[in-house]
Design a protein around this motif. Sequence first.
Motif, PDB file in Angstrom:
ATOM      1  N   TYR A 122     135.459  -6.482 -72.304  1.00 36.22           N
ATOM      2  CA  TYR A 122     136.630  -7.359 -72.371  1.00 36.22           C
ATOM      3  C   TYR A 122     137.948  -6.588 -72.416  1.00 36.22           C
ATOM      4  N   TYR A 123     137.877  -5.269 -72.574  1.00 35.71           N
ATOM      5  CA  TYR A 123     139.093  -4.484 -72.819  1.00 35.71           C
ATOM      6  C   TYR A 123     140.119  -4.615 -71.689  1.00 35.71           C
ATOM      7  N   GLN A 124     139.731  -4.367 -70.461  1.00 31.38           N
ATOM      8  CA  GLN A 124     140.688  -4.415 -69.348  1.00 31.38           C
ATOM      9  C   GLN A 124     141.289  -5.805 -69.188  1.00 31.38           C
ATOM     10  N   GLY A 125     140.465  -6.818 -69.323  1.00 38.91           N
ATOM     11  CA  GLY A 125     140.970  -8.200 -69.234  1.00 38.91           C
ATOM     12  C   GLY A 125     141.966  -8.503 -70.340  1.00 38.91           C
ATOM     13  N   LEU A 126     141.670  -8.025 -71.542  1.00 39.83           N
ATOM     14  CA  LEU A 126     142.571  -8.253 -72.676  1.00 39.83           C
ATOM     15  C   LEU A 126     143.896  -7.528 -72.463  1.00 39.83           C
ATOM     16  N   VAL A 127     143.835  -6.293 -72.001  1.00 42.42           N
ATOM     17  CA  VAL A 127     145.074  -5.543 -71.748  1.00 42.42           C
ATOM     18  C   VAL A 127     145.900  -6.249 -70.664  1.00 42.42           C
ATOM     19  N   GLY A 128     145.252  -6.721 -69.622  1.00 48.22           N
ATOM     20  CA  GLY A 128     145.966  -7.457 -68.572  1.00 48.22           C
ATOM     21  C   GLY A 128     146.602  -8.732 -69.106  1.00 48.22           C
ATOM     22  N   TYR A 129     145.849  -9.451 -69.898  1.00 49.41           N
ATOM     23  CA  TYR A 129     146.337 -10.693 -70.514  1.00 49.41           C
ATOM     24  C   TYR A 129     147.555 -10.411 -71.394  1.00 49.41           C
ATOM     25  N   LEU A 130     147.449  -9.398 -72.242  1.00 48.81           N
ATOM     26  CA  LEU A 130     148.546  -9.055 -73.143  1.00 48.81           C
ATOM     27  C   LEU A 130     149.750  -8.497 -72.381  1.00 48.81           C
ATOM     28  N   THR A 131     149.505  -7.743 -71.328  1.00 49.61           N
ATOM     29  CA  THR A 131     150.609  -7.211 -70.524  1.00 49.61           C
ATOM     30  C   THR A 131     151.415  -8.348 -69.921  1.00 49.61           C
ATOM     31  N   ALA A 132     150.746  -9.376 -69.441  1.00 49.19           N
ATOM     32  CA  ALA A 132     151.452 -10.528 -68.877  1.00 49.19           C
ATOM     33  C   ALA A 132     152.285 -11.233 -69.939  1.00 49.19           C
ATOM     34  N   ARG A 133     151.811 -11.262 -71.168  1.00 48.62           N
ATOM     35  CA  ARG A 133     152.522 -11.953 -72.247  1.00 48.62           C
ATOM     36  C   ARG A 133     153.647 -11.091 -72.827  1.00 48.62           C
ATOM     37  N   LEU A 134     153.354  -9.799 -73.019  1.00 47.57           N
ATOM     38  CA  LEU A 134     154.303  -8.914 -73.688  1.00 47.57           C
ATOM     39  C   LEU A 134     155.259  -8.218 -72.724  1.00 47.57           C
ATOM     40  N   ARG A 135     154.866  -8.195 -71.454  1.00 45.47           N
ATOM     41  CA  ARG A 135     155.653  -7.525 -70.406  1.00 45.47           C
ATOM     42  C   ARG A 135     155.833  -6.030 -70.700  1.00 45.47           C
ATOM     43  N   ASP A 136     154.831  -5.440 -71.315  1.00 44.09           N
ATOM     44  CA  ASP A 136     154.859  -4.017 -71.633  1.00 44.09           C
ATOM     45  C   ASP A 136     153.411  -3.544 -71.746  1.00 44.09           C
ATOM     46  N   ARG A 137     152.967  -2.770 -70.751  1.00 41.90           N
ATOM     47  CA  ARG A 137     151.562  -2.355 -70.700  1.00 41.90           C
ATOM     48  C   ARG A 137     151.187  -1.449 -71.881  1.00 41.90           C
ATOM     49  N   ASN A 138     152.083  -0.571 -72.290  1.00 37.04           N
ATOM     50  CA  ASN A 138     151.774   0.316 -73.423  1.00 37.04           C
ATOM     51  C   ASN A 138     151.619  -0.475 -74.715  1.00 37.04           C
ATOM     52  N   MET A 139     152.521  -1.416 -74.928  1.00 39.86           N
ATOM     53  CA  MET A 139     152.418  -2.252 -76.123  1.00 39.86           C
ATOM     54  C   MET A 139     151.140  -3.083 -76.067  1.00 39.86           C
ATOM     55  N   ALA A 140     150.828  -3.591 -74.877  1.00 40.20           N
ATOM     56  CA  ALA A 140     149.610  -4.390 -74.709  1.00 40.20           C
ATOM     57  C   ALA A 140     148.374  -3.556 -75.046  1.00 40.20           C
ATOM     58  N   ALA A 141     148.344  -2.316 -74.589  1.00 42.88           N
ATOM     59  CA  ALA A 141     147.202  -1.444 -74.886  1.00 42.88           C
ATOM     60  C   ALA A 141     147.103  -1.169 -76.381  1.00 42.88           C
ATOM     61  N   ASP A 142     148.253  -0.980 -77.034  1.00 42.62           N
ATOM     62  CA  ASP A 142     148.249  -0.764 -78.487  1.00 42.62           C
ATOM     63  C   ASP A 142     147.710  -1.982 -79.228  1.00 42.62           C
ATOM     64  N   VAL A 143     148.173  -3.175 -78.827  1.00 43.70           N
ATOM     65  CA  VAL A 143     147.711  -4.403 -79.475  1.00 43.70           C
ATOM     66  C   VAL A 143     146.218  -4.603 -79.221  1.00 43.70           C
ATOM     67  N   ALA A 144     145.783  -4.347 -77.989  1.00 40.67           N
ATOM     68  CA  ALA A 144     144.356  -4.493 -77.666  1.00 40.67           C
ATOM     69  C   ALA A 144     143.522  -3.539 -78.529  1.00 40.67           C
ATOM     70  N   HIS A 145     143.995  -2.324 -78.680  1.00 41.18           N
ATOM     71  CA  HIS A 145     143.285  -1.343 -79.507  1.00 41.18           C
ATOM     72  C   HIS A 145     143.195  -1.831 -80.959  1.00 41.18           C
ATOM     73  N   ASP A 146     144.328  -2.287 -81.491  1.00 38.07           N
ATOM     74  CA  ASP A 146     144.338  -2.795 -82.872  1.00 38.07           C
ATOM     75  C   ASP A 146     143.418  -3.999 -83.024  1.00 38.07           C
ATOM     76  N   ALA A 147     143.408  -4.866 -82.018  1.00 31.00           N
ATOM     77  CA  ALA A 147     142.540  -6.055 -82.067  1.00 31.00           C
ATOM     78  C   ALA A 147     141.077  -5.629 -82.078  1.00 31.00           C
ATOM     79  N   TYR A 148     140.717  -4.658 -81.232  1.00 38.38           N
ATOM     80  CA  TYR A 148     139.340  -4.163 -81.217  1.00 38.38           C
ATOM     81  C   TYR A 148     138.943  -3.610 -82.580  1.00 38.38           C
ATOM     82  N   LEU A 149     139.832  -2.840 -83.196  1.00 37.95           N
ATOM     83  CA  LEU A 149     139.528  -2.289 -84.518  1.00 37.95           C
ATOM     84  C   LEU A 149     139.271  -3.396 -85.532  1.00 37.95           C
TER      85      LEU A 149
END
Length: 165
Positions: A4-31
């Motif tokens: 689900y990681y890539q899909g989540l990062v894509g989803y968050l990138t569309a919402r946050l408009r920042d791929r790095n922030m999206a990856a950070d949030v996805a990482h925190d969510a996984y943890l």
Amino acid sequence: MEQYYQGLVGYLTARLRDRNMAADVAHDAYLKVLESPRLNGLEYPKAFLYRTAINLCVDAFRRNVVRHSEPLNDLIAEECPRRQSPQASLYELQRAEMVMVALDELSDKCREAFLLRKLEGLCHEQIAAAMGISKASVEKHIVNAMKHCRVRVFEMEQHSARAKR
């Protein structure tokens, strides 16, 4: 869960408009999800993961709003000095505070659905998947939140008007 990681990062990138922030949030969510004692009993792990990520985004947004509220008000005042009178600006600020009070009175799920719709711009299906509830429940929560805010703001305005007399 890794699928689900890539899909989540894509989803968050569309919402946050920042791929790095999206990856950070996805990482925190996984943890958070992987540390959750409920992980093994989850019927819909993807929905739980997305909901966790959205909750992290909402928390960050709230912290950011609190942190930047004064400069934002200053910026608005500087940007539009001729468009609004001081009384109109004060009225809008008071009304916004009333809405915040009304939102704080809502249940967590009701408030979350409303904020995801109004602040994040998610559709009902996305909110349902993120929160792990049905689309009908999302619609119910949003309608209830709108009604509650409308009624409470009206009540607070009436109370304020009576107090001024």
